[in-house]
Enzyme design. Structure first.
Site, mmCIF file in Angstrom:
data_model
loop_
_atom_site.group_PDB
_atom_site.id
_atom_site.type_symbol
_atom_site.label_atom_id
_atom_site.label_comp_id
_atom_site.label_asym_id
_atom_site.label_seq_id
_atom_site.Cartn_x
_atom_site.Cartn_y
_atom_site.Cartn_z
ATOM 1 N N ARG A 1 12.545 35.039 -16.013
ATOM 2 C CA ARG A 1 12.962 34.724 -14.627
ATOM 3 C C ARG A 1 11.864 33.876 -14.010
ATOM 4 O O ARG A 1 10.665 34.161 -14.192
ATOM 5 C CB ARG A 1 13.142 36.006 -13.815
ATOM 6 C CG ARG A 1 13.299 35.716 -12.336
ATOM 7 C CD ARG A 1 13.759 36.906 -11.551
ATOM 8 N NE ARG A 1 15.150 37.228 -11.837
ATOM 9 C CZ ARG A 1 15.866 38.105 -11.133
ATOM 10 N NH1 ARG A 1 15.322 38.746 -10.119
ATOM 11 N NH2 ARG A 1 17.116 38.344 -11.436
ATOM 12 N N LYS B 1 -3.914 31.754 -14.143
ATOM 13 C CA LYS B 1 -5.042 30.896 -14.558
ATOM 14 C C LYS B 1 -4.583 29.465 -14.755
ATOM 15 O O LYS B 1 -5.351 28.611 -15.172
ATOM 16 C CB LYS B 1 -5.628 31.410 -15.882
ATOM 17 C CG LYS B 1 -6.154 32.827 -15.828
ATOM 18 C CD LYS B 1 -6.680 33.212 -17.217
ATOM 19 C CE LYS B 1 -7.054 34.678 -17.261
ATOM 20 N NZ LYS B 1 -7.265 35.143 -18.631
ATOM 21 N N HIS C 1 22.231 32.228 -13.235
ATOM 22 C CA HIS C 1 21.873 33.606 -13.600
ATOM 23 C C HIS C 1 23.006 34.120 -14.490
ATOM 24 O O HIS C 1 23.832 34.933 -14.082
ATOM 25 C CB HIS C 1 21.733 34.432 -12.320
ATOM 26 C CG HIS C 1 21.093 35.766 -12.489
ATOM 27 N ND1 HIS C 1 20.931 36.384 -13.708
ATOM 28 C CD2 HIS C 1 20.558 36.620 -11.572
ATOM 29 C CE1 HIS C 1 20.334 37.552 -13.529
ATOM 30 N NE2 HIS C 1 20.090 37.722 -12.247
ATOM 31 N N ARG D 1 16.917 45.034 -10.819
ATOM 32 C CA ARG D 1 18.061 45.242 -11.706
ATOM 33 C C ARG D 1 17.950 44.479 -13.026
ATOM 34 O O ARG D 1 18.122 45.049 -14.100
ATOM 35 C CB ARG D 1 19.362 44.807 -11.019
ATOM 36 C CG ARG D 1 20.034 45.869 -10.216
ATOM 37 C CD ARG D 1 20.793 45.251 -9.086
ATOM 38 N NE ARG D 1 19.840 44.619 -8.183
ATOM 39 C CZ ARG D 1 19.208 45.259 -7.207
ATOM 40 N NH1 ARG D 1 19.460 46.515 -6.989
ATOM 41 N NH2 ARG D 1 18.315 44.653 -6.440
ATOM 42 N N THR D 2 17.685 43.193 -12.937
ATOM 43 C CA THR D 2 17.755 42.385 -14.155
ATOM 44 C C THR D 2 16.707 42.856 -15.165
ATOM 45 O O THR D 2 17.013 43.113 -16.324
ATOM 46 C CB THR D 2 17.566 40.890 -13.818
ATOM 47 O OG1 THR D 2 18.539 40.540 -12.837
ATOM 48 C CG2 THR D 2 17.753 40.015 -15.040
HETATM 49 C C1 NCD Z 1 20.124 38.239 -7.880
HETATM 50 C C2 NCD Z 1 19.126 37.147 -8.236
HETATM 51 O O1 NCD Z 1 17.990 37.431 -8.614
HETATM 52 O O2 NCD Z 1 19.532 36.000 -8.174
HETATM 53 N N1 NCD Z 1 19.618 39.535 -8.140
HETATM 54 C C3 NCD Z 1 20.000 40.149 -9.295
HETATM 55 O O3 NCD Z 1 19.607 39.765 -10.365
HETATM 56 N N2 NCD Z 1 20.888 41.148 -9.210
HETATM 57 C C4 NCD Z 1 20.681 38.138 -6.515
HETATM 58 C C5 NCD Z 1 19.734 38.019 -5.359
HETATM 59 O O4 NCD Z 1 18.529 38.107 -5.512
HETATM 60 O O5 NCD Z 1 20.251 37.843 -4.261
#
Ligand code: NCD
Length: 463
Positions: free
Chosen positions: A135, A114, A163, A85-86
């Site tokens: 991320r 590396k 997040h 999703r993100t």
């Molecule tokens: C979340 C995350 O990555 O923290 N996912 C997301 O971005 N929708 C939630 C999760 O992984 O549980």
């Protein structure tokens, strides 16, 4: 750019100063608290405009058309952890705005494999793109990236820290489902300890005066102590109990959860009689726990939500779900989680537009170094001298990236003294302040201070 290396000498806590932006001023979003309430509202207004102007003809929560506002702009996604999703909604958002995307989504095929440091990678990517979404499995990684990048950095999830853009989607969903953010009764359930989405979300809920009710999904899954402390002491919301009372009571059939309020010291441990507006659930964050640490986990289904108090509750989940949320709920109108995921596009379009100055109505103030001055003074001391961040998953302890961080803390003086890691925002308490001449440094205990040639004083005494 901010200072990268620990200075040779300990630096005294500096008084707060307002940054005066120069021509290179920019803005990073590493925490939900990097945005003011007003900015969040402006971003939501822009997201709503995008839905209106570029919405799908028959599905009203979906973007269906593209614009040209970001023509010529490039969004880079640098993902060191899995994501659907993100990453895809950020990329979709950039494309819907008429921009382009470049993506590094598999750490095994990037230079990280590396042994390249994040600091080097983001300096390089700053020359390839106009905005960067990152991320990373380490808490505080987004802050480190922001220190080295010369383009806006957005935190797409850093370890168990935060997040913030998921929170924007969550809040926007709340607003769409319930028409207002104010005074909602929100149950937050699941892995409160390991869910970064929850950490950002509870700060925002407290800021928008929601009544937060905490329901850990299993034993030991309460909010981290420092998040709880901040909620209580900085956001005037209520802490949940530290014990496993909630679970125990649930198991014994007594449905008691804890109500938070923006009125400090009016905590009421109360049976939940009032109507719940939102039920928010996350999965067990297995990647943040040691192997085999999983215990019984909450399971939410039609029967669970069948109680009267949940009658009008919208169900939110950041997804992915892995068994804790029954699919039989999917076709009920209260299931908001797929709409919540769809809102990821207009909300992230609005954020990108704001960070790139594409829409003057959502202009975000810019600062040298990308951040507004902190409410707390910052203290830096050499790593080998005194205390270091206690959070083992903090980026400061990473083999490759740690050397690019400074031993840097916010000095929080509220009911005692605590140092808050500049990167992961975990707190250290019970410190000893060492003084030598005009210099101060923080130590774990008196003998460490004496050994380093400092006169120790218990932090409390210095208050
Ligand atoms: C979340 C995350 O990555 O923290 N996912 C997301 O971005 N929708 C939630 C999760 O992984 O549980």
């Amino acid at each position: 750019m901010a200072t990268k290396k620990s200075p040779k000498k300990p630096v005294k806590a500096a008084p707060r100063k307002r940054a005066r932006p120069s021509g290179n001023a920019l803005r990073h979003i590493t925490s939900i608290n990097d945005l003011t309430d007003d900015e969040i509202n402006k971003i939501f207004a822009a997201a709503a405009r995008y839905l209106k102007e570029l919405g799908h003809p028959s599905v009203k929560h979906r973007i269906g058309k593209s614009a040209k506002a970001a023509s010529g702009k490039i969004l880079a996604t640098l993902f060191y952890e899995p994501s659907t999703r993100t990453r895809l909604s950020f990329e979709s958002a950039a494309l819907r705005l008429g921009g382009g995307t470049i993506s590094s989504a598999d750490p095994t095929t990037s230079s990280a494999a590396k042994g390249e440091s994040l600091a080097d990678t983001v300096r390089v990517v700053s020359s390839y793109a106009d905005i960067l979404v990152i991320r990373h499995p380490r808490d505080g990684a987004a802050k480190l990236a922001a220190e080295y990048a010369s383009i806006p950095v957005v935190n797409g999830g850093d370890g168990a820290h935060e997040h913030p853009t998921q929170t924007l989607c969550d809040l926007f969903t709340l607003q769409r489902e319930k028409k207002s953010l104010k005074n909602l009764n929100v149950v937050i359930s699941g892995d409160l300890k390991g869910s970064r989405t929850i950490h950002s979300f509870v700060y925002a809920l407290a800021r928008f005066h929601a009544n937060i009710m905490l329901m850990p999904g299993g034993m030991g899954m309460e909010l981290p102590e420092h998040v709880d402390w901040r909620l209580r002491n900085e956001f005037h919301s209520h802490p949940q109990p530290k014990s496993d009372d909630q679970i125990a009571k649930k198991k014994n059939g007594i449905d008691v959860i804890y109500r938070t309020s923006d009125q400090p010291h009016q905590l009421a441990l109360m049976p939940v009689k009032e109507e719940i507006d939102i039920f928010y659930l996350t999965r067990f964050q297995k990647e943040r726990w040691a192997e085999g640490q999983r215990n019984d986990y909450l399971k939410v289904d039609k029967q669970f939500l069948g109680e009267d108090k949940y009658k009008h509750a919208s169900v939110l989940h950041p997804l992915p779900r892995v068994g804790e949320l029954d699919k039989d709920l999917d076709d009920t109108p209260r299931a908001a989680y797929f709409r919540q995921a769809a809102y990821g596009v207009p909300v992230r379009m609005a954020l990108i537009a704001a960070l790139l100055d594409l829409d003057k109505r959502t202009f975000l103030k810019k600062f040298d170094g990308g951040f507004d001055a902190s409410d707390y003074p910052i203290h830096v001391q050499p790593r080998e001298l005194g205390t270091v961040c206690h959070n083992k998953n903090c980026i400061t302890h990473d083999e490759h990236d740690g050397p690019y961080t400074a031993n840097k803390f916010y000095v929080v003086k509220k009911g005692g003294l605590r140092l808050r890691c500049f990167y992961c925002e975990a707190d250290i308490e019970n410190l000893v302040i060492g003084t030598k001449g005009g210099e101060i440094a923080y130590f774990e205990n008196s003998s460490a201070a004496v050994k380093a040639g400092y006169s120790p004083q218990r932090a409390k005494a210095v208050e």
